[in-house]
Design an enzyme around this catalytic site. Structure first.
Site, PDB file in Angstrom:
ATOM      1  N   CYS A   2      41.034  20.070  48.010  1.00  0.00           N
ATOM      2  CA  CYS A   2      40.994  18.910  48.888  1.00  0.00           C
ATOM      3  C   CYS A   2      41.538  18.054  48.208  1.00  0.00           C
ATOM      4  O   CYS A   2      42.175  18.174  47.132  1.00  0.00           O
ATOM      5  CB  CYS A   2      39.450  18.519  48.961  1.00  0.00           C
ATOM      6  SG  CYS A   2      38.273  19.787  49.556  1.00  0.00           S
ATOM      7  N   ARG A  29      47.062  18.706  50.835  1.00  0.00           N
ATOM      8  CA  ARG A  29      46.117  19.386  50.096  1.00  0.00           C
ATOM      9  C   ARG A  29      44.739  20.014  50.886  1.00  0.00           C
ATOM     10  O   ARG A  29      44.063  20.788  50.290  1.00  0.00           O
ATOM     11  CB  ARG A  29      45.335  18.283  49.061  1.00  0.00           C
ATOM     12  CG  ARG A  29      46.325  17.851  48.028  1.00  0.00           C
ATOM     13  CD  ARG A  29      45.725  17.178  47.051  1.00  0.00           C
ATOM     14  NE  ARG A  29      44.742  17.735  46.347  1.00  0.00           N
ATOM     15  CZ  ARG A  29      44.873  18.361  45.231  1.00  0.00           C
ATOM     16  NH1 ARG A  29      46.268  18.489  44.703  1.00  0.00           N
ATOM     17  NH2 ARG A  29      44.120  19.214  44.395  1.00  0.00           N
ATOM     18  N   TRP A  76      39.837  20.819  52.279  1.00  0.00           N
ATOM     19  CA  TRP A  76      40.171  22.181  52.677  1.00  0.00           C
ATOM     20  C   TRP A  76      39.016  22.960  52.325  1.00  0.00           C
ATOM     21  O   TRP A  76      38.265  23.178  51.205  1.00  0.00           O
ATOM     22  CB  TRP A  76      41.249  22.542  51.724  1.00  0.00           C
ATOM     23  CG  TRP A  76      41.633  23.795  51.835  1.00  0.00           C
ATOM     24  CD1 TRP A  76      41.341  24.869  51.111  1.00  0.00           C
ATOM     25  CD2 TRP A  76      42.489  24.353  52.871  1.00  0.00           C
ATOM     26  NE1 TRP A  76      41.777  26.140  51.555  1.00  0.00           N
ATOM     27  CE2 TRP A  76      42.588  25.850  52.836  1.00  0.00           C
ATOM     28  CE3 TRP A  76      43.304  23.671  53.818  1.00  0.00           C
ATOM     29  CZ2 TRP A  76      43.085  26.675  53.510  1.00  0.00           C
ATOM     30  CZ3 TRP A  76      43.867  24.653  54.739  1.00  0.00           C
ATOM     31  CH2 TRP A  76      44.004  25.876  54.551  1.00  0.00           C
ATOM     32  N   ASN A 102      36.368  17.425  44.902  1.00  0.00           N
ATOM     33  CA  ASN A 102      37.181  18.461  45.065  1.00  0.00           C
ATOM     34  C   ASN A 102      37.275  19.677  43.803  1.00  0.00           C
ATOM     35  O   ASN A 102      37.256  19.180  42.838  1.00  0.00           O
ATOM     36  CB  ASN A 102      38.692  18.012  44.957  1.00  0.00           C
ATOM     37  CG  ASN A 102      39.812  19.223  44.889  1.00  0.00           C
ATOM     38  OD1 ASN A 102      39.608  20.103  45.334  1.00  0.00           O
ATOM     39  ND2 ASN A 102      40.882  18.971  43.769  1.00  0.00           N
ATOM     40  N   GLY A 103      36.728  20.914  44.201  1.00  0.00           N
ATOM     41  CA  GLY A 103      36.570  21.843  43.394  1.00  0.00           C
ATOM     42  C   GLY A 103      35.371  22.981  44.028  1.00  0.00           C
ATOM     43  O   GLY A 103      35.081  22.844  45.176  1.00  0.00           O
ATOM     44  N   GLU A 481      57.604  43.900  51.208  1.00  0.00           N
ATOM     45  CA  GLU A 481      57.297  42.185  50.819  1.00  0.00           C
ATOM     46  C   GLU A 481      58.522  41.633  50.393  1.00  0.00           C
ATOM     47  O   GLU A 481      58.871  40.494  50.752  1.00  0.00           O
ATOM     48  CB  GLU A 481      55.967  42.012  50.126  1.00  0.00           C
ATOM     49  CG  GLU A 481      55.667  40.478  49.836  1.00  0.00           C
ATOM     50  CD  GLU A 481      55.567  39.713  51.305  1.00  0.00           C
ATOM     51  OE1 GLU A 481      55.569  38.538  51.329  1.00  0.00           O
ATOM     52  OE2 GLU A 481      55.604  40.182  52.162  1.00  0.00           O
ATOM     53  N   LYS A 485      60.615  38.596  52.454  1.00  0.00           N
ATOM     54  CA  LYS A 485      60.861  37.326  51.861  1.00  0.00           C
ATOM     55  C   LYS A 485      62.184  36.822  51.848  1.00  0.00           C
ATOM     56  O   LYS A 485      62.786  36.048  52.405  1.00  0.00           O
ATOM     57  CB  LYS A 485      60.415  37.411  50.381  1.00  0.00           C
ATOM     58  CG  LYS A 485      58.803  37.248  50.293  1.00  0.00           C
ATOM     59  CD  LYS A 485      58.126  35.992  50.709  1.00  0.00           C
ATOM     60  CE  LYS A 485      57.460  35.674  51.756  1.00  0.00           C
ATOM     61  NZ  LYS A 485      56.840  36.488  52.542  1.00  0.00           N
ATOM     62  N   GLU A 488      63.282  36.517  55.467  1.00  0.00           N
ATOM     63  CA  GLU A 488      62.586  35.375  56.094  1.00  0.00           C
ATOM     64  C   GLU A 488      63.298  34.021  55.969  1.00  0.00           C
ATOM     65  O   GLU A 488      63.466  33.089  56.447  1.00  0.00           O
ATOM     66  CB  GLU A 488      61.099  35.127  55.514  1.00  0.00           C
ATOM     67  CG  GLU A 488      60.161  35.886  56.072  1.00  0.00           C
ATOM     68  CD  GLU A 488      58.837  35.767  55.913  1.00  0.00           C
ATOM     69  OE1 GLU A 488      57.691  35.431  56.646  1.00  0.00           O
ATOM     70  OE2 GLU A 488      58.714  35.802  54.549  1.00  0.00           O
ATOM     71  N   HIS A 504      67.210  60.146  52.928  1.00  0.00           N
ATOM     72  CA  HIS A 504      67.484  60.916  54.350  1.00  0.00           C
ATOM     73  C   HIS A 504      67.856  59.834  55.360  1.00  0.00           C
ATOM     74  O   HIS A 504      67.383  59.759  56.589  1.00  0.00           O
ATOM     75  CB  HIS A 504      65.910  61.029  54.505  1.00  0.00           C
ATOM     76  CG  HIS A 504      64.929  62.082  53.757  1.00  0.00           C
ATOM     77  ND1 HIS A 504      65.582  63.404  53.374  1.00  0.00           N
ATOM     78  CD2 HIS A 504      64.115  61.628  52.797  1.00  0.00           C
ATOM     79  CE1 HIS A 504      64.593  63.899  52.637  1.00  0.00           C
ATOM     80  NE2 HIS A 504      63.884  62.955  52.140  1.00  0.00           N
ATOM     81  N   LYS A 602      54.355  29.049  60.701  1.00  0.00           N
ATOM     82  CA  LYS A 602      53.456  29.592  59.804  1.00  0.00           C
ATOM     83  C   LYS A 602      52.703  30.318  60.556  1.00  0.00           C
ATOM     84  O   LYS A 602      51.911  31.341  59.757  1.00  0.00           O
ATOM     85  CB  LYS A 602      52.746  28.109  59.200  1.00  0.00           C
ATOM     86  CG  LYS A 602      51.784  28.535  58.103  1.00  0.00           C
ATOM     87  CD  LYS A 602      52.618  28.996  56.714  1.00  0.00           C
ATOM     88  CE  LYS A 602      51.875  29.591  55.943  1.00  0.00           C
ATOM     89  NZ  LYS A 602      52.296  30.295  54.793  1.00  0.00           N
TER      90      LYS A 602
END
Ligand code: BG6
Length: 607
Positions: A2, A29, A76, A102-103, A481, A485, A488, A504, A602
């Site tokens: 946060c 955040r 958050w 925050n935490g 992946e 990346k 993308e 093959h 996103k």
């Protein structure tokens, strides 16, 4: 993750507006709820609600909050869904103090039960609300708010950056343990915030607060001490001047959110490894009880599903199906029943393809479980049970830290399933747990030691039009992946294959100087992979390897090293880091903005 802010200004009428604007600059955040509290005339004035700052401000008009002293929070969510009651600031039973946090308070359940027994009344479901109630226990017996805070803090287990105001005093008390806090010294105000961007337009004179520090802002004075029980004495520091723009500061001084988020992975994994074992156990039991388990997702999250498939088979002898969510009903139509269990993975929790797969399965009686990074997201409402990863908000469109915490969570689930199903000896499983706990540090070391070299390699190879990514076994998804990346964000054509499959067909693409990336840790697939490297080398390919093995290193043109001795089931968490950095620097070398790749979003909320 946060954002918190505290402002003590000489300007009576404008403080609330200043706090609101500071929160706006901290919105990266966390942005699911917001709140501000000010102190005026021996009373606390609080406005808070679920939603983004601009929308809530239109509704509540924060700027009308009176007084020259106040605190604010942009959230958050990690404990308690986004809602008005779960928004910060939280208060004690008698509204004498207001607090923003925050935490994560890891022992909040125990503390909450104890406080309720003592007669405290709780408003929210959050972990944070235990803090003002703990402080309240000392308000009457202590001489000052900071003394009451000092007495309460040692009871907290977990991480925190706190700001606390009291209805009768012209002070803001801050304390820090593992979550960031920094003081800003302005002309007409003192600031303390989670990050510099909050107050940067007003001042670039800052004092960094260390872990274990307790700070009291009062008119024209900053008092710094240590939280009781902290080992080292206070170190008085001089203000330093920061030469960043506000936008640069939001990225922590990095040119792009993607690079910042790659660097945040040690912390994100550390936080995710703190998910309560009971929650992991509960989900593992649900998965174990199913006789038709299906993992489904889209994009990068689908690669996490593939990792899960290899892992659950290796660790728990479970045969699980992994299906791309947009193909779910086509591929599995007619096989989904009330004995099926779905594990859906989605960082945003909003991807329509995955939500519709979940909807389809639910309509056929299946049990729905999920792993997501966004609290209160749609997938949490569709699921019967879900786990949150704790990566914090991810702004860069290409998923990096959310992928790594997804596979970390799957590793925790896999180890728990191995225990439940008694496939491996307890001591062996314990050893893998211990290795998992070391992963945050190893990620940090990979980035620290190799970022420059990876950048140089990307600069050299960035103009190549095609790449092949090859891996075997549990690192086949890692190769996929890595290829995704690169595609993308640098728009280079890249394909990934199980290395054994390359002969093959795909090998037809290979000609001299053709770049082939091998994900090649020292595991039971190494000998066969060595053969694949030789096959590519024989055709003049440029070999880039992610490895800990000398034989592979000797055959490679470029080597991204990973630590030796890592359990094969855990190597994908480390192997993907150099691939993220490689694609990032390739995109930058080609002058593309890695944060906002063309044609992508996103979260895709259309089918
Ligand atoms: C795409 C994103 O839109 O959705 C990818 O660009 C992501 O980065 C994919 O992996 C799936 O998203 P989620 O939120 O369901 O994990």
């Amino acid at each position: 993750m946060c954002g918190i802010i505290g402002v003590l200004s000489t300007d009576e009428g404008d403080t609330a507006r200043i706090i609101r604007e500071c929160l706006k600059r901290l919105e990266y955040r966390g942005y699911d709820s917001v709140g501000i509290a000010t102190q005026y005339n021996g009373k606390l004035h609080i406005k808070k609600d679920k939603g983004k700052i601009d929308d809530i401000n239109r509704k509540l008009n924060f700027d009308t909050l009176p007084g020259n002293i106040g605190i604010g929070h942009t959230r958050w969510a990690t404990h308690g869904e986004p809602s008005r009651v779960n928004s910060h600031p939280h208060t004690d039973c008698k509204n004498r103090i207001a607090m923003v946090h925050n935490g994560i308070v890891e022992n909040f359940i125990e503390l909450r039960e104890q406080l309720i027994e003592e007669g405290h009344k709780f408003q929210s479901e959050t972990d944070s609300e235990v803090i003002p109630h703990l402080i309240e226990n000392f308000l009457d017996e202590k001489d000052s708010i900071e003394e009451a805070v000092q007495s309460a803090l040692p009871q907290l287990v977990g991480t925190y950056a706190l700001a606390i105001i009291e209805k009768d005093s012209q002070k803001i008390v801050f304390a820090r343990k593992e979550s960031p806090l920094v003081i800003g010294i302005g002309e007409s105000a003192l600031y303390c915030a989670s990050d510099i961007p909050a107050f940067l337009p007003m001042t670039n004179r800052v004092i960094f607060i260390n872990d274990g520090d307790l700070v009291v802002l009062q008119p024209a004075d900053i008092k710094m001490t240590r939280i009781r029980g902290q080992p080292s004495p206070i170190q008085i520091r001089e203000p330093v001047l920061i030469d960043w723009t506000a936008e640069m500061a939001q990225k922590g001084g990095m040119p792009h959110f993607m690079l910042k988020e790659i660097h945040e992975q040690p912390k994100a994994v550390q936080n995710t490894l703190k998910i309560r074992q009971e929650e992991i156990q509960h989900l593992a039991t649900l998965l174990n009880d199913s006789n038709n388990l299906i993992l489904t997702a889209a994009g990068t999250s689908y690669h996490a599903c593939l990792y899960g498939g290899y892992l659950f088979a290796n660790l728990a002898r479970m045969n699980v199906n992994q299906v791309i969510s947009s193909e779910f009903s086509e591929k599995l139509g007619g096989t989904i029943t009330d004995t099926s269990t779905i594990l859906a993975i989605s960082q945003s929790g909003e991807t329509s393809d995955t939500l519709s797969a979940v909807g389809y399965a639910k309509n056929h009686g299946a049990k729905i479980t999920a792993i997501t990074n966004v609290m209160g997201s749609s997938i949490t409402r569709a699921a019967d049970y879900f786990l949150y990863t704790l990566a914090g908000p991810e702004i860069g469109v290409a998923a990096t830290k959310t992928f790594v915490v997804q596979i970390t969570t799957l590793a925790l689930l896999g180890l728990t399933l191995a225990e439940i199903r008694g496939v491996y000896d307890k001591s062996e499983i314990r050893q893998w747990y211990n290795q998992l706990m070391n992963i945050p540090l190893q990620i940090e070391q990979i980035i620290e030691k190799q970022e420059d070299y990876i950048k140089t390699t990307a600069d050299i190879l960035a103009q190549k039009p095609n790449f092949l990514f090859l891996g075997r076994g549990i690192n086949t998804p890692t190769a996929m992946e890595g290829a995704l990346k690169l595609k993308e964000i640098s728009y280079i054509h890249a394909e990934a294959y199980p290395a054994g499959e390359s002969k093959h067909g795909p090998i037809a693409l290979v000609e001299p100087e053709f770049p082939v990336v091998f994900i090649a840790p020292s595991d039971n697939t190494l000998d066969r992979l060595l053969g694949n490297v030789m096959e590519m080398k024989a055709r003049g390919a440029r070999i880039i390897s992610v490895t800990d093995n000398t034989k592979i290193q000797n055959l490679s043109d470029y080597v991204f090293s990973i630590p030796q001795g890592i359990a094969p089931i855990l190597t994908p968490i480390l192997n993907v880091i150099p691939l993220q950095l490689f694609s990032y620097y390739a995109a930058v070398k080609r002058n593309y903005n890695p944060d906002k790749p063309r044609n992508l979003a996103k979260s895709v909320t259309v089918l």
